[in-house]
Scaffold this motif. Sequence first.
Motif, PDB file in Angstrom:
ATOM      1  N   TYR A  14      -7.340  39.117   9.949  1.00 47.50           N
ATOM      2  CA  TYR A  14      -6.499  39.734   9.864  1.00 47.50           C
ATOM      3  C   TYR A  14      -5.837  39.491   7.819  1.00 47.50           C
ATOM      4  CZ  TYR A  14      -6.427  41.027  14.579  1.00 47.50           C
ATOM      5  OH  TYR A  14      -6.903  40.624  15.460  1.00 47.50           O
ATOM      6  N   LYS A  15      -5.674  41.060   7.535  1.00 47.11           N
ATOM      7  CA  LYS A  15      -4.786  40.584   6.306  1.00 47.11           C
ATOM      8  C   LYS A  15      -3.602  41.560   6.371  1.00 47.11           C
ATOM      9  CE  LYS A  15      -6.495  42.128   1.877  1.00 47.11           C
ATOM     10  NZ  LYS A  15      -8.024  43.035   1.321  1.00 47.11           N
ATOM     11  N   TYR A  16      -2.821  41.060   4.874  1.00 50.97           N
ATOM     12  CA  TYR A  16      -1.256  41.588   4.940  1.00 50.97           C
ATOM     13  C   TYR A  16      -0.321  41.907   3.700  1.00 50.97           C
ATOM     14  CZ  TYR A  16       3.820  42.571   4.826  1.00 50.97           C
ATOM     15  OH  TYR A  16       5.075  43.609   4.532  1.00 50.97           O
ATOM     16  N   GLU A  17      -0.798  42.188   2.663  1.00 54.55           N
ATOM     17  CA  GLU A  17       0.037  41.872   0.959  1.00 54.55           C
ATOM     18  C   GLU A  17       1.511  42.491   1.171  1.00 54.55           C
ATOM     19  OE1 GLU A  17      -1.505  43.493  -2.680  1.00 54.55           O
ATOM     20  OE2 GLU A  17      -3.216  43.105  -1.933  1.00 54.55           O
ATOM     21  N   LYS A  49      14.012  37.912  -1.116  1.00 60.09           N
ATOM     22  CA  LYS A  49      13.742  38.490   0.241  1.00 60.09           C
ATOM     23  C   LYS A  49      12.921  37.565   1.201  1.00 60.09           C
ATOM     24  CE  LYS A  49      14.835  42.397  -1.630  1.00 60.09           C
ATOM     25  NZ  LYS A  49      15.844  43.104  -0.949  1.00 60.09           N
ATOM     26  N   VAL A  50      13.283  37.823   2.819  1.00 58.33           N
ATOM     27  CA  VAL A  50      12.417  37.344   3.797  1.00 58.33           C
ATOM     28  C   VAL A  50      12.284  38.886   4.623  1.00 58.33           C
ATOM     29  CG1 VAL A  50      13.506  36.202   5.876  1.00 58.33           C
ATOM     30  CG2 VAL A  50      13.609  35.282   4.391  1.00 58.33           C
ATOM     31  N   GLN A  51      11.187  39.075   4.849  1.00 55.39           N
ATOM     32  CA  GLN A  51      10.184  40.241   5.799  1.00 55.39           C
ATOM     33  C   GLN A  51       9.814  38.892   7.336  1.00 55.39           C
ATOM     34  OE1 GLN A  51       7.101  41.820   3.739  1.00 55.39           O
ATOM     35  NE2 GLN A  51       7.900  43.225   3.873  1.00 55.39           N
ATOM     36  N   ILE A  52      10.276  39.916   8.499  1.00 54.33           N
ATOM     37  CA  ILE A  52       9.364  39.698   9.604  1.00 54.33           C
ATOM     38  C   ILE A  52       8.210  41.113   8.958  1.00 54.33           C
ATOM     39  CG2 ILE A  52       9.949  39.765  11.438  1.00 54.33           C
ATOM     40  CD1 ILE A  52      12.758  38.971  11.590  1.00 54.33           C
ATOM     41  N   VAL A  53       7.317  39.838   9.612  1.00 57.25           N
ATOM     42  CA  VAL A  53       6.246  40.876   9.753  1.00 57.25           C
ATOM     43  C   VAL A  53       5.115  40.796  11.269  1.00 57.25           C
ATOM     44  CG1 VAL A  53       5.915  41.051   7.320  1.00 57.25           C
ATOM     45  CG2 VAL A  53       4.869  39.911   8.937  1.00 57.25           C
ATOM     46  N   SER A  54       5.013  41.533  11.940  1.00 58.58           N
ATOM     47  CA  SER A  54       4.232  41.717  13.272  1.00 58.58           C
ATOM     48  C   SER A  54       3.382  42.524  13.401  1.00 58.58           C
ATOM     49  CB  SER A  54       5.262  41.968  14.656  1.00 58.58           C
ATOM     50  OG  SER A  54       5.365  43.313  14.464  1.00 58.58           O
ATOM     51  N   LEU A  55       2.156  41.816  13.638  1.00 61.95           N
ATOM     52  CA  LEU A  55       0.779  42.758  14.350  1.00 61.95           C
ATOM     53  C   LEU A  55       1.469  43.628  15.570  1.00 61.95           C
ATOM     54  CD1 LEU A  55      -2.378  42.746  13.559  1.00 61.95           C
ATOM     55  CD2 LEU A  55      -2.290  40.954  15.297  1.00 61.95           C
ATOM     56  N   SER A  60      -4.354  47.207  15.115  1.00 61.32           N
ATOM     57  CA  SER A  60      -4.726  45.622  14.143  1.00 61.32           C
ATOM     58  C   SER A  60      -4.023  45.493  12.787  1.00 61.32           C
ATOM     59  CB  SER A  60      -6.987  45.861  14.153  1.00 61.32           C
ATOM     60  OG  SER A  60      -6.882  45.415  16.068  1.00 61.32           O
ATOM     61  N   GLU A  61      -3.314  46.147  12.304  1.00 61.02           N
ATOM     62  CA  GLU A  61      -2.403  45.967  11.277  1.00 61.02           C
ATOM     63  C   GLU A  61      -1.341  45.428  11.458  1.00 61.02           C
ATOM     64  OE1 GLU A  61      -3.641  47.415   8.484  1.00 61.02           O
ATOM     65  OE2 GLU A  61      -5.485  48.247   9.207  1.00 61.02           O
ATOM     66  N   PHE A  62      -1.063  44.439  10.294  1.00 66.32           N
ATOM     67  CA  PHE A  62       0.599  43.996  10.476  1.00 66.32           C
ATOM     68  C   PHE A  62       1.451  44.673   9.686  1.00 66.32           C
ATOM     69  CE2 PHE A  62      -1.530  39.703  10.650  1.00 66.32           C
ATOM     70  CZ  PHE A  62      -0.587  39.256  11.686  1.00 66.32           C
TER      71      PHE A  62
END
Length: 118
Positions: A14-17, A49-55, A60-62
């Motif tokens: 999986y990829k997240y930019e 910054k702080v960022q919270i990401v989830s899948l 199938s994307e963050f």
Amino acid sequence: MAVHGAPPKRKEIYKYEAPWPLYSMNWSVRPDKRFRLALGSFVEEYNNKVQIVSLDEDTSEFSAKSTFDHPYPTTKIMWIPDSKGVFPDLLATSGDYLRVWRAGEPDTRLECVLNNVG
């Protein structure tokens, strides 16, 4: 060749930019918040910054669930070690001070700032 009745094969990479260079990150271990991580920016100034990401397992994307301001880059980010999901959803960051945050979607709020004054 597809096997009848077998679940569809999941994506393995999986990829997240992130919108800025990263300096720190940490995976959450809460069972009710699978595939979630916190990302700390590295901007050479006070405002970071702080960022919270989830899948999203359906797409199938963050995606970003919460983003909040942090003074200076975070040298360390850690989620509360809560493998049973019974404690408040807390996140600690260090930089100039140790800060404890209560994670929320879309708003994460500062719970306390700990600093060692002698």
